[in-house]
Design an enzyme around this catalytic site. Structure first.
Site, PDB file in Angstrom:
ATOM      1  N   SER A   1      -8.223  -4.552   5.126  1.00  0.00           N
ATOM      2  CA  SER A   1      -8.793  -4.272   3.797  1.00  0.00           C
ATOM      3  C   SER A   1      -9.208  -5.532   3.018  1.00  0.00           C
ATOM      4  CB  SER A   1      -7.823  -3.419   2.958  1.00  0.00           C
ATOM      5  OG  SER A   1      -7.552  -2.201   3.596  1.00  0.00           O
TER       6      SER A   1
ATOM      7  N   ARG B   1     -11.940   1.991  -8.726  1.00  0.00           N
ATOM      8  CA  ARG B   1     -11.100   3.180  -8.918  1.00  0.00           C
ATOM      9  C   ARG B   1     -11.353   3.761 -10.309  1.00  0.00           C
ATOM     10  NH1 ARG B   1      -5.336   2.448  -5.837  1.00  0.00           N
ATOM     11  NH2 ARG B   1      -6.223   1.746  -3.860  1.00  0.00           N
TER      12      ARG B   1
ATOM     13  N   HIS C   1       2.595   3.341  -8.914  1.00  0.00           N
ATOM     14  CA  HIS C   1       2.396   1.917  -9.235  1.00  0.00           C
ATOM     15  C   HIS C   1       3.586   1.389 -10.033  1.00  0.00           C
ATOM     16  CE1 HIS C   1      -1.547   2.307  -7.624  1.00  0.00           C
ATOM     17  NE2 HIS C   1      -2.059   2.972  -8.628  1.00  0.00           N
TER      18      HIS C   1
ATOM     19  N   ARG D   1       0.184   7.717  -2.723  1.00  0.00           N
ATOM     20  CA  ARG D   1       0.718   8.773  -1.852  1.00  0.00           C
ATOM     21  C   ARG D   1       2.205   9.008  -2.104  1.00  0.00           C
ATOM     22  NH1 ARG D   1      -1.308   6.145   3.410  1.00  0.00           N
ATOM     23  NH2 ARG D   1      -1.846   4.520   1.914  1.00  0.00           N
TER      24      ARG D   1
ATOM     25  N   ASP E   1       0.824  -1.209   0.000  1.00  0.00           N
ATOM     26  CA  ASP E   1       0.000   0.000   0.000  1.00  0.00           C
ATOM     27  C   ASP E   1       0.862   1.266   0.000  1.00  0.00           C
ATOM     28  OD1 ASP E   1      -2.394   1.361  -0.059  1.00  0.00           O
ATOM     29  OD2 ASP E   1      -2.704   1.294   2.107  1.00  0.00           O
TER      30      ASP E   1
ATOM     31  N   ASN F   1       1.271   3.405  -2.875  1.00  0.00           N
ATOM     32  CA  ASN F   1       1.837   3.793  -4.176  1.00  0.00           C
ATOM     33  C   ASN F   1       1.417   5.205  -4.578  1.00  0.00           C
ATOM     34  OD1 ASN F   1       2.710   1.186  -4.237  1.00  0.00           O
ATOM     35  ND2 ASN F   1       1.457   0.538  -5.973  1.00  0.00           N
TER      36      ASN F   1
ATOM     37  N   THR G   1     -10.835  -6.652  -4.970  1.00  0.00           N
ATOM     38  CA  THR G   1     -12.149  -6.563  -5.621  1.00  0.00           C
ATOM     39  C   THR G   1     -12.617  -5.107  -5.627  1.00  0.00           C
ATOM     40  OG1 THR G   1     -12.644  -8.755  -4.740  1.00  0.00           O
ATOM     41  CG2 THR G   1     -14.505  -7.473  -5.525  1.00  0.00           C
TER      42      THR G   1
ATOM     43  N   LEU H   1      10.704 -20.651  -4.188  1.00  0.00           N
ATOM     44  CA  LEU H   1       9.639 -19.798  -3.645  1.00  0.00           C
ATOM     45  C   LEU H   1       8.340 -19.920  -4.446  1.00  0.00           C
ATOM     46  CD1 LEU H   1       8.824 -17.282  -1.802  1.00  0.00           C
ATOM     47  CD2 LEU H   1       9.532 -15.888  -3.754  1.00  0.00           C
TER      48      LEU H   1
ATOM     49  N   ARG I   1       2.027  -4.782   6.201  1.00  0.00           N
ATOM     50  CA  ARG I   1       1.316  -3.750   5.441  1.00  0.00           C
ATOM     51  C   ARG I   1       2.144  -2.479   5.459  1.00  0.00           C
ATOM     52  NH1 ARG I   1      -4.920  -2.231   4.554  1.00  0.00           N
ATOM     53  NH2 ARG I   1      -4.572  -0.504   3.106  1.00  0.00           N
TER      54      ARG I   1
ATOM     55  N   GLU J   1       1.080 -13.054  12.617  1.00  0.00           N
ATOM     56  CA  GLU J   1       1.653 -11.869  13.255  1.00  0.00           C
ATOM     57  C   GLU J   1       1.537 -10.690  12.283  1.00  0.00           C
ATOM     58  OE1 GLU J   1       2.782 -11.594  16.344  1.00  0.00           O
ATOM     59  OE2 GLU J   1       2.374 -13.725  16.727  1.00  0.00           O
TER      60      GLU J   1
END
Ligand code: IPE
Ligand code: IPE
Ligand code: MG
Length: 241
Positions: A198, A73, A39, A26, A22, A24, A68, A133, A190, A209
């Site tokens: 969210s 936007r 972005h 700002r 989160d 991007n 979703t 991974l 976050r 955690e």
């Protein structure tokens, strides 16, 4: 200044790290650019985080890339995000494959534009045998959508007589989530200073955690990931016991 990298206990790594990427918009606006620039720069953070996670031996990394609710936007921003998704997958597939990364996706992928879903499926197929991974992209994902979907499937199976309501248990519910083959996250990160979930992995985060940092996603670097892992390792997980 010693790095958090050296402080990390390699024998006690989170198996699964989930990230709400989160901040991007700002980040870009603080620098006088439009949100889309944020972005675009977020892709570098995705690359660094993925590389670092693969390097130190994290097994699952789930990135919340598009919710979703993000479909609401402005169309211009949605289009830019979809284009970025297509370009990035296209460009990064060889590197992911070379690094033994397996790409996966969760979410209502039927809502993605045709070319995005095609590129995505191609990369998923190409990397499906990789054993390093597992990189899980949450795209057009929301937890309430996922839980609703799971309920529909379970009801259908009960009505078909496959099992009775008494046989519904946590394991069965987990197996109807989009994350069915994936262990629950140990650590949720976050960025951007917001301290909320969210609509992300509500079922799966039961004992995860939570780690919040003020850093905006486009500024998130390897050292920030090491710091989050270090902080995770200082915590005592009790699981209610
Ligand atoms: C996260 O950054 C990326 C997506 C949700 C797609 P934002 O676009 O939410 O940026 P902020 O939170 O408005 O700064
Ligand atoms: C969450 O960020 C979704 C993603 C990071 C993809 P948002 O920016 O959409 O969430 P809110 O609106 O701050 O809760
Ligand atoms: Mg945001």
């Amino acid at each position: 200044m010693s790095s958090f990298k050296e402080k990390i206990d390699k024998t006690n790594l989170p198996k699964h790290i989930a990230v709400i990427m989160d901040g991007n918009g700002r980040w870009a606006q603080e620098r006088g650019f439009d949100r889309i620039f944020g972005h675009q720069n977020g892709v570098t953070s995705v690359r660094e985080t993925t590389e670092t996670a693969a390097e130190i031996g994290i097994q699952y990394l789930t990135l919340y890339a598009f919710s979703t609710e993000n479909w609401s936007r402005p169309q211009e921003e949605v289009d830019a995000l979809m284009e970025l998704l297509i370009d990035t997958i296209e460009k990064e597939t060889p590197t992911l494959d070379k690094n033994n990364v397996r790409l996966m996706a969760i979410g209502d992928l039927s809502r993605l534009p045709g070319n995005a879903s095609e590129k995505l499926q191609r990369c998923i197929a190409k990397t499906s045998q990789n054993t390093g991974l597992s990189l899980v992209l949450a795209l057009s994902y929301s937890s309430r959508w996922e839980i609703t979907n799971a309920l529909k499937m379970i009801c259908t199976e009960v009505m078909a007589g496959n099992y009775s309501t008494d046989e519904i248990n946590e394991e069965l519910i987990s197996n109807h989530m989009t994350t069915k083959s994936i262990p629950d996250p140990d650590l949720l990160i976050r960025t951007s200073g917001e301290e909320r979930i969210s609509n992300f992995l509500l079922w799966q985060l039961a004992y995860t955690e939570l780690y919040f940092t003020k850093i905006h996603w486009p500024a998130f670097r390897k050292e920030n990931l090491y710091e989050a892992i270090y902080e995770f390792q200082q915590r005592e997980r009790r699981f209610g016991k």
